[in-house]
Design a protein around this motif. Structure first.
Motif, PDB file in Angstrom:
ATOM      1  N   ASP A  50      22.114  92.581  88.421  1.00 12.71           N
ATOM      2  CA  ASP A  50      22.117  91.933  89.471  1.00 12.71           C
ATOM      3  C   ASP A  50      21.425  89.815  89.209  1.00 12.71           C
ATOM      4  OD1 ASP A  50      19.111  90.398  90.629  1.00 12.71           O
ATOM      5  OD2 ASP A  50      19.122  92.564  92.040  1.00 12.71           O
ATOM      6  N   THR A  51      22.387  89.533  89.530  1.00 11.48           N
ATOM      7  CA  THR A  51      21.824  87.772  89.986  1.00 11.48           C
ATOM      8  C   THR A  51      20.972  87.317  89.456  1.00 11.48           C
ATOM      9  OG1 THR A  51      24.168  87.492  89.839  1.00 11.48           O
ATOM     10  CG2 THR A  51      23.013  85.263  89.532  1.00 11.48           C
ATOM     11  N   LYS A  52      20.130  87.716  90.704  1.00 11.32           N
ATOM     12  CA  LYS A  52      18.497  87.336  91.178  1.00 11.32           C
ATOM     13  C   LYS A  52      17.711  88.020  89.336  1.00 11.32           C
ATOM     14  CE  LYS A  52      14.541  86.744  93.215  1.00 11.32           C
ATOM     15  NZ  LYS A  52      13.536  86.545  92.040  1.00 11.32           N
ATOM     16  N   LYS A  53      17.860  88.784  89.414  1.00  7.08           N
ATOM     17  CA  LYS A  53      16.637  89.033  88.307  1.00  7.08           C
ATOM     18  C   LYS A  53      17.182  88.862  87.137  1.00  7.08           C
ATOM     19  CE  LYS A  53      14.509  92.298  85.504  1.00  7.08           C
ATOM     20  NZ  LYS A  53      13.523  92.800  85.233  1.00  7.08           N
ATOM     21  N   LYS A  54      18.960  88.416  86.858  1.00  4.48           N
ATOM     22  CA  LYS A  54      18.987  87.674  84.873  1.00  4.48           C
ATOM     23  C   LYS A  54      18.411  86.171  84.977  1.00  4.48           C
ATOM     24  CE  LYS A  54      23.190  89.921  84.709  1.00  4.48           C
ATOM     25  NZ  LYS A  54      24.960  89.843  84.583  1.00  4.48           N
ATOM     26  N   LEU A  55      18.174  85.839  86.367  1.00  8.92           N
ATOM     27  CA  LEU A  55      17.488  84.240  86.909  1.00  8.92           C
ATOM     28  C   LEU A  55      15.998  84.252  86.423  1.00  8.92           C
ATOM     29  CD1 LEU A  55      19.958  83.143  89.735  1.00  8.92           C
ATOM     30  CD2 LEU A  55      20.215  82.254  87.285  1.00  8.92           C
ATOM     31  N   ASP A  56      15.479  85.681  86.781  1.00 10.79           N
ATOM     32  CA  ASP A  56      14.052  85.502  85.932  1.00 10.79           C
ATOM     33  C   ASP A  56      13.629  86.076  85.513  1.00 10.79           C
ATOM     34  OD1 ASP A  56      13.667  85.709  89.394  1.00 10.79           O
ATOM     35  OD2 ASP A  56      13.503  87.482  89.949  1.00 10.79           O
ATOM     36  N   SER A  59      14.101  82.559  82.987  1.00  9.45           N
ATOM     37  CA  SER A  59      13.579  81.759  83.679  1.00  9.45           C
ATOM     38  C   SER A  59      11.848  81.449  83.280  1.00  9.45           C
ATOM     39  CB  SER A  59      12.490  81.269  85.254  1.00  9.45           C
ATOM     40  OG  SER A  59      12.373  82.690  85.331  1.00  9.45           O
ATOM     41  N   LYS A 183      17.785  76.713  81.911  1.00 11.18           N
ATOM     42  CA  LYS A 183      18.148  76.695  83.259  1.00 11.18           C
ATOM     43  C   LYS A 183      19.714  77.228  83.220  1.00 11.18           C
ATOM     44  CE  LYS A 183      17.384  73.065  87.571  1.00 11.18           C
ATOM     45  NZ  LYS A 183      17.929  72.796  87.310  1.00 11.18           N
ATOM     46  N   ILE A 187      25.607  79.409  87.904  1.00  3.41           N
ATOM     47  CA  ILE A 187      25.546  80.888  87.962  1.00  3.41           C
ATOM     48  C   ILE A 187      26.160  81.996  88.257  1.00  3.41           C
ATOM     49  CG2 ILE A 187      24.819  82.028  89.888  1.00  3.41           C
ATOM     50  CD1 ILE A 187      23.091  79.440  89.983  1.00  3.41           C
TER      51      ILE A 187
END
Length: 190
Positions: A50-56, A59, A183, A187
């Motif tokens: 999922d997108t949140k996991k990728k963003l985590d 970072s 960063k 997205i």
């Protein structure tokens, strides 16, 4: 392969013209790297991240990559800088030719130059693991113009990274890599 797609081991081994054993070993390795999910008696399924996991993950990679760069700052040679400059030129050419595969290859090689010079084996292993598991392809899009515009911006940052290595500007180097380079600004393309 698409997320949630089942992998046909037999078809894969036939296509690669190898026995099922090395294919199975490769699939087990991919499962250990969080790219596949294994279900007993059902086989391997492509894992959806999922997108949140990728963003985590991005970072975390940003922090670790910045740390590696600052550790490497005093260890880079003129040959290392010249290699990174050559890779930036190859990345520019890949972008102009809209060759995403070469872009990825040279982009990974660019970061590897200074990561290897941080001389911290644990950090190198962590970054390799994250790169292999999640960051292999940062951006993907059917909109080529948007994709290659994003890649051009990233390569401009590669040029700035080289400038900071040349001037030994540790604070700016760390800030750029940690807070800007990793960063995700697009997205919709991850």
């Amino acid at each position: 392969m698409l997320p949630n797609q089942k992998i046909n081991e037999i078809a894969l081994s036939e296509k690669l013209e190898v026995s099922r054993t090395p294919v199975r070993e490769a699939l087990i390795q991919l499962a250990s790297e969080n790219l596949l999910e294994f279900f007993p008696r059902r086989g391997f399924i492509v894992k959806e991240i999922d997108t949140k996991k990728k963003l985590d993950v991005f970072s975390v990679v940003g922090v670790l990559d910045a740390f590696a760069a600052t550790l490497a700052l005093e260890n880079l040679t003129e040959d290392d800088i010249e290699l990174m400059e050559e890779l930036v030129r190859k990345i520019d050419l890949s972008i102009s030719q809209k060759n995403y595969t070469d872009y990825q290859k040279y982009q990974n090689q660019f970061h590897k130059v200074y990561i290897d010079k941080c001389y911290n084996s644990t950090l190198i292993e962590l970054l390799d693991s994250l790169q292999n598991s999640f960051v292999r392809q940062i951006y993907l899009s059917k909109d080529e113009e948007k994709l290659f515009t994003a890649l051009e911006q990233m390569n401009e940052q590669h040029k700035q990274i080289i400038d900071y290595f040349n001037t030994k500007d540790k604070e700016s180097l760390e800030h750029l890599i940690k807070n800007e380079h990793w960063k995700i600004t697009h997205i919709d393309m991850i």
